[in-house]
Every structure is written in structure tokens, then in C-alpha cells.
Scaffold this active site. Structure first.
Site, PDB file in Angstrom:
ATOM      1  N   ASP A   8      -9.844  -5.548 -34.158  1.00 37.67           N
ATOM      2  CA  ASP A   8     -10.008  -6.935 -34.605  1.00 37.67           C
ATOM      3  C   ASP A   8     -11.487  -7.288 -34.792  1.00 37.67           C
ATOM      4  OD1 ASP A   8      -9.151  -9.399 -35.412  1.00 37.67           O
ATOM      5  OD2 ASP A   8      -8.235  -9.964 -33.505  1.00 37.67           O
ATOM      6  N   PHE A  37     -20.177 -14.765 -56.410  1.00 38.34           N
ATOM      7  CA  PHE A  37     -18.770 -14.944 -56.790  1.00 38.34           C
ATOM      8  C   PHE A  37     -18.472 -16.372 -57.269  1.00 38.34           C
ATOM      9  CE2 PHE A  37     -14.633 -16.118 -54.492  1.00 38.34           C
ATOM     10  CZ  PHE A  37     -13.854 -15.992 -55.636  1.00 38.34           C
ATOM     11  N   GLY A  52     -14.545 -12.490 -32.263  1.00 36.79           N
ATOM     12  CA  GLY A  52     -14.493 -13.954 -32.425  1.00 36.79           C
ATOM     13  C   GLY A  52     -13.630 -14.407 -33.595  1.00 36.79           C
ATOM     14  N   THR A 112     -18.194 -24.642 -46.052  1.00 32.93           N
ATOM     15  CA  THR A 112     -16.962 -23.911 -45.749  1.00 32.93           C
ATOM     16  C   THR A 112     -16.136 -24.611 -44.667  1.00 32.93           C
ATOM     17  OG1 THR A 112     -16.149 -21.842 -44.809  1.00 32.93           O
ATOM     18  CG2 THR A 112     -18.340 -22.510 -44.133  1.00 32.93           C
ATOM     19  N   ASP A 113     -14.843 -24.322 -44.672  1.00 31.87           N
ATOM     20  CA  ASP A 113     -13.987 -24.841 -43.597  1.00 31.87           C
ATOM     21  C   ASP A 113     -14.280 -24.172 -42.258  1.00 31.87           C
ATOM     22  OD1 ASP A 113     -12.886 -22.327 -44.145  1.00 31.87           O
ATOM     23  OD2 ASP A 113     -10.886 -23.078 -44.648  1.00 31.87           O
ATOM     24  N   GLU A 114     -15.002 -23.044 -42.289  1.00 31.35           N
ATOM     25  CA  GLU A 114     -15.236 -22.304 -41.035  1.00 31.35           C
ATOM     26  C   GLU A 114     -16.102 -23.094 -40.058  1.00 31.35           C
ATOM     27  OE1 GLU A 114     -15.981 -18.164 -41.261  1.00 31.35           O
ATOM     28  OE2 GLU A 114     -14.730 -17.925 -43.028  1.00 31.35           O
ATOM     29  N   LYS A 174     -14.738  -8.819 -49.309  1.00 32.74           N
ATOM     30  CA  LYS A 174     -13.810  -9.857 -48.851  1.00 32.74           C
ATOM     31  C   LYS A 174     -12.378  -9.354 -48.999  1.00 32.74           C
ATOM     32  CE  LYS A 174     -17.360 -12.609 -48.296  1.00 32.74           C
ATOM     33  NZ  LYS A 174     -17.973 -13.402 -49.322  1.00 32.74           N
ATOM     34  N   TYR A 223     -22.178 -16.711 -39.090  1.00 33.27           N
ATOM     35  CA  TYR A 223     -22.073 -17.259 -40.447  1.00 33.27           C
ATOM     36  C   TYR A 223     -21.706 -18.744 -40.378  1.00 33.27           C
ATOM     37  CZ  TYR A 223     -19.717 -18.674 -44.755  1.00 33.27           C
ATOM     38  OH  TYR A 223     -19.306 -19.381 -45.853  1.00 33.27           O
ATOM     39  N   ALA A 251     -21.874 -20.830 -37.953  1.00 37.67           N
ATOM     40  CA  ALA A 251     -22.904 -21.649 -37.300  1.00 37.67           C
ATOM     41  C   ALA A 251     -24.055 -21.928 -38.259  1.00 37.67           C
ATOM     42  CB  ALA A 251     -23.408 -20.936 -36.041  1.00 37.67           C
ATOM     43  N   LYS A 266     -23.855 -22.105 -41.517  1.00 36.55           N
ATOM     44  CA  LYS A 266     -23.392 -23.080 -42.514  1.00 36.55           C
ATOM     45  C   LYS A 266     -23.346 -24.475 -41.876  1.00 36.55           C
ATOM     46  CE  LYS A 266     -22.215 -22.454 -46.250  1.00 36.55           C
ATOM     47  NZ  LYS A 266     -22.953 -22.369 -47.543  1.00 36.55           N
TER      48      LYS A 266
END
Ligand code: NAD
Ligand code: TDX
Length: 435
Positions: free
Chosen positions: A372, A77, A375, A215-217, A280, A241, A243, A245
Site C-alpha cells: 500500500d 495534463f 498514508g 485539489t480535494d486532497e 497516474k 503533496y 499539504a 497544495k
């Protein structure tokens, strides 16, 4: 071996490890480069927080002009949007794409630029060290823009292994290859002798840049009243994911601190725009509206994300590549915090206007609350003051303009949508939503 194929079936080349042909177009160095020096000073022994710290890395400002780019993950993407952006803006630059074409990689994303004379697609894996070393040498790559990754949080919950393999091992393989080609060679020869031999060697490391797209994550989750993530916010990744990054960010940082590999990192917020795989949130909702399927909202729908149009992200990376300080991390955001409910309602309104459902039932009737995400981070928000003040960055798209363009793109590209909603995609939807 350089391929300039004209039809999609021949666009993909693989490099043989012995490949050594040099591209004559890149045999001279741009004189602008000679003033640059990007070697870091001696690293300080300790760091006070978990995240990369500008002060203890002794970052150095420079103005760089890339000429030969290796874009990993360029069929995904953001990578494909970046390839489009770069080729349109810098027509003379060599653009080499390395992509393994996983479920998320799609050659169709690159079709509009595939006949550009400076474009080359290599079907290969970032974990293939010999391939990457050969590509860096053969193409005299001066700039790596590293997008390739496993990128979907929900998939990382179901199967974290691929995330460790690609995001950590893959990034480390690229770093090792860049060190080998850019630094190990440099330590053996003086810069002046390198410039003299520039017709046969890669550019000196002072002209090179490894840019890692993160990423901001990695910063974890914010409470409603917490200040937005800045470059010095401590890392606290919550998903496999995030972690993976974070691990890759640390490796990139360590190659700067330890070996002086010239790098920059950008940590950005949620992107949206054309060519996003419909796992996404935004493309999933648009395509589910079109199919008359439910619009699955995790939990209470009040999780907050900062939304960044992909073109603004590309502009931000461009600024970091050319003017960013070596060794520095930049946060890139859209200044656009929305709850997931706000996002789904905005999409439903646009779909009601642009593609009304035949019974004129509002698309919002399809909204369904589902279990949900494990995490699930509550809120992300980006403080983009550093890139704004240092590099003059500002997002051009508002959420309203960017989302409208995005919905219009998906409506106008139904073939693209139908072609990606097969095989792996169907299996994924079944696994994630119908368990
Ligand atoms: P994507 O999943 O759409 O594309 C990833 C690309 O990488 C695909 O083309 C895939 O084929 C390729 N790839 C995967 N494994 C590979 C391997 N081993 N070797 C070579 N190529 C491989 O991802 P995206 O959304 O475009 O994200 C790009 C980058 O930006 C990622 O690093 C991601 O972590 C980061 N990022 C994304 C977002 C977002 O909102 N999408 C936000 C912040 C950061
Ligand atoms: O079906 C869904 N329902 C739902 O409520 C999906 C797919 C998502 N959501 C929620 C989860 C998040 O709160 O929407 C929000 C956005 O989800 P995603 O689109 O999966 O993005 P996110 O998890 O926030 O991560 C994205 O931004 C940071 C990218 O996928 C990452 O690659 C990037 O690093």
C-alpha cells in the site's frame, strides 16, 4: 518580445527581464469590464475553520470576461487540456503558457494548438519573479490560471522537497508578482487615470483574476459514511503533496484577505483524459495492459476516488473564471465515486473489447495487489452543490463515456505514449514498483 513560431523547435521563448514590449492587440479595454468592482471589503479578524470561508471574506459576485491569460503548467495534463479548450472556445483571446517543462511537462501536449495566432509558449519557472512580473506587464495579463505544480502523491512520498518548492514557493512567487503588477500600481493611481493609460499599462485589478487550481486532497480522507467534502470542510492534508497544495491555498486566500488580490480557488477530484502522464492510475493501467505488464493495485484496492473527466474540469474552471465570486472556493467533482478495483475492472473490460490481447486472455489476469501507499487516503468525494447552484455547473461525461474516450485516445496515440515512457519515467517505475 512576442513569438509566434510555426515549428516546435522555435515555440519556446524565454523572457528577458528587461523585456517591455506591449502587445498592441490588447491596448484597449473591453467596455464590459468597466462595471466591475472586485475589491473586497475589510477582512474580518478571525476565521472559524481552517478552510477558506466565503462569509468572512465578503466575496463579491461579478461577471468577468478574460482576454489575456497566463496559464501556468500549460504543458502538463490538465493545463494542456485547458489550453486546447480555451483556444477552441475563445479564439480571439491571448493565451500565454508558462511552463518549466519538468518530467510532467510535454510540448507535444500543445502541438495541436501551437500555431494558433494568439498562442505563446514561455519556457520558464513560476519561481522566477522577474520573469513573471515582465510577462504580466508585457502581455497585459488579466487572468492567471495556475496549474503548475508537482502533482503526484507517490513522488511526494519519495521526495517532498520539490513539492514545497514548486507548490508553495512557486505559488507565492506568482502571488507576489500579481500583487506587484495588479495592485501596487493600482494603489498609486486612480482607476480612471489607469483606463486612460490603458494602452501602456496592465488592466486595473478590478478586471483581473488569479485562479488557483487545487485539489480535494487538501480535505484529507473520508470514512465510507461521511458526507462529501464541501467548501467549508476543514483542511486535513495527509501527504506532502496535499499539504503543499493546502499551503498554497492558504497563501492565495491570504493575498485576498490581506491585500485584496482578486482570486478564486477550485478544489477538484481525480481527473482523467488525454495527455495524462502515465504515472497516474488510469493511464498507467492502460499502458501496462498494452505492454502485458502487471496492473499494480495498492493495498486492498477498495480506496475510493471521485473521477472527473478533464473536459468537465475545464468547463468548471471556465465558469468560475467568468462568473465566480471573487474570494470564493468552488469544489468541482464528477459525481462519480469508484473503488480502485472498479476502475481497473472497467479498464480491463474496455481493453478486452478495443485491443484484445492476442491470446484472448482477459487483461484482468494482470491485476496484482502490491504494497500500500504510505498514508493512503481511503475515500475522496466532492459535494459540488455550490458550483452547480451558483454557476450552473454539471459534468457532461459519465465515467463510461469518459473512460471509453480516454482508452481510445491512448490507443490512438501510441507515439505519444512511447515518447513519454522513457528516461525519468522508467526510473520512476523502477523506484516505485520494483523496490
Ligand atoms: P501535471 O503534473 O501533469 O503537470 C504539471 C505541469 O506543471 C507540468 O507541465 C510541469 O512542467 C509544470 N511545472 C512544474 N513545476 C513548475 C515550475 N516550477 N514552473 C513552471 N511550471 C512547472 O499536473 P496536472 O495533473 O495537470 O495537475 C495540474 C494542477 O491541477 C496541479 O496544480 C494539481 O495539483 C491540480 N490537480 C490535479 C488533479 C489530477 O487529478 N491530475 C486533481 C486535482 C487537482
Ligand atoms: O499504481 C497505482 N496503483 C494504485 O492502486 C497508482 C499510481 C495508484 N493507485 C491508487 C492510489 C489511489 O487510491 O489509485 C488511486 C489513484 O491514484 P493516483 O492516480 O496516483 O491519484 P491520487 O493519489 O488519488 O491523486 C490524484 O488526484 C488528486 C492526482 O494525482 C492529484 O494530483 C490530485 O490532486
Amino acid at each position: 518580445m512576442i513569438t509566434q513560431p510555426s515549428d516546435p523547435s522555435t515555440q519556446h521563448s524565454t523572457l528577458s527581464p528587461q523585456s517591455s514590449t506591449l502587445n498592441p492587440q490588447h491596448s484597449t479595454l473591453n467596455p464590459q469590464h468597466s462595471a466591475l468592482s472586485t475589491q473586497p471589503s475589510a477582512p474580518s479578524p478571525q476565521s472559524s475553520t481552517l478552510s477558506p470561508q466565503p462569509s468572512d471574506l465578503s466575496p463579491q459576485s461579478s461577471v468577468l470576461r478574460p482576454h489575456s491569460l497566463l496559464i501556468t503548467g500549460g504543458a502538463g495534463f490538465i493545463g494542456s487540456n485547458f489550453v486546447h479548450y480555451w483556444i477552441k472556445k475563445y479564439q480571439e483571446d491571448r493565451v500565454v503558457i508558462l511552463d518549466a517543462l519538468t518530467y510532467a511537462g510535454n510540448p507535444a501536449n500543445l502541438e495541436p494548438v501551437a500555431n494558433h495566432p494568439q498562442y505563446r509558449f514561455v519556457h520558464g519557472d513560476i519561481r522566477d519573479y522577474d520573469l513573471v512580473v515582465n510577462l504580466l506587464q508585457e502581455e497585459k495579463i488579466d487572468t492567471i490560471v495556475h496549474f503548475a505544480a508537482e502533482s503526484h502523491v507517490d513522488r511526494s512520498i519519495h521526495g517532498p522537497d520539490a513539492f514545497v518548492d514548486t507548490n508553495i514557493i512557486g505559488t507565492h512567487t506568482l502571488l507576489k508578482a500579481a500583487k506587484k503588477v495588479w495592485l501596487d500600481r493600482s494603489s498609486e493611481k486612480s482607476e480612471s487615470s489607469l483606463i486612460a493609460q490603458s494602452s501602456v499599462l496592465s488592466p486595473p485589478s478590478s478586471l483581473c483574476r488569479f485562479h488557483h487550481v487545487s485539489t480535494d486532497e487538501v480535505y484529507g480522507s473520508l470514512g465510507l459514511d461521511d458526507p462529501a467534502f464541501s467548501e467549508t470542510t476543514a483542511y486535513a492534508p495527509n501527504s506532502p503533496y496535499a499539504a503543499s497544495k493546502a499551503g498554497s491555498d492558504y497563501l492565495v486566500r491570504s493575498y485576498f484577505k490581506t491585500y485584496g488580490l482578486p482570486m478564486t480557488i477550485s478544489n477538484c477530484s481525480n481527473n482523467y483524459g488525454p495527455y495524462q502522464f502515465p504515472e497516474k492510475l488510469i493511464p498507467l493501467l492502460i499502458l501496462n495492459c498494452l505492454a502485458g505488464k502487471s496492473l499494480p493495485i495498492y493495498g486492498d484496492g477498495l480506496n475510493i476516488r471521485d473521477w472527473l473527466h478533464v473536459d468537465d474540469h475545464c468547463r468548471g474552471i471556465d465558469l468560475v473564471l467568468k462568473k465566480g465570486t471573487v474570494g470564493q472556493t468552488y469544489n468541482i467533482g464528477g459525481n462519480c465515486e469508484k473503488t480502485n478495483m472498479e476502475v481497473v475492472e472497467a479498464i480491463c473490460r474496455l481493453m478486452d473489447e478495443l485491443s484484445p490481447n492476442k491470446d484472448s486472455v482477459p487483461y484482468s489476469s494482470l491485476i496484482t495487489y502490491v504494497k500500500d501507499r504510505l498514508g493512503h487516503d481511503r475515500r475522496y468525494a466532492i459535494d459540488a452543490n455550490l458550483i452547480t447552484s451558483e454557476l450552473g455547473y454539471a459534468p457532461a461525461e459519465s465515467f463510461e463515456t469518459g473512460l471509453r474516450k480516454t482508452v481510445e485516445w491512448y490507443l490512438a496515440n501510441q507515439d505519444w505514449c512511447q515518447n513519454v515512457m522513457v528516461g525519468n519515467y522508467r526510473e520512476w517505475i523502477e523506484k516505485n514498483y520494483e523496490d
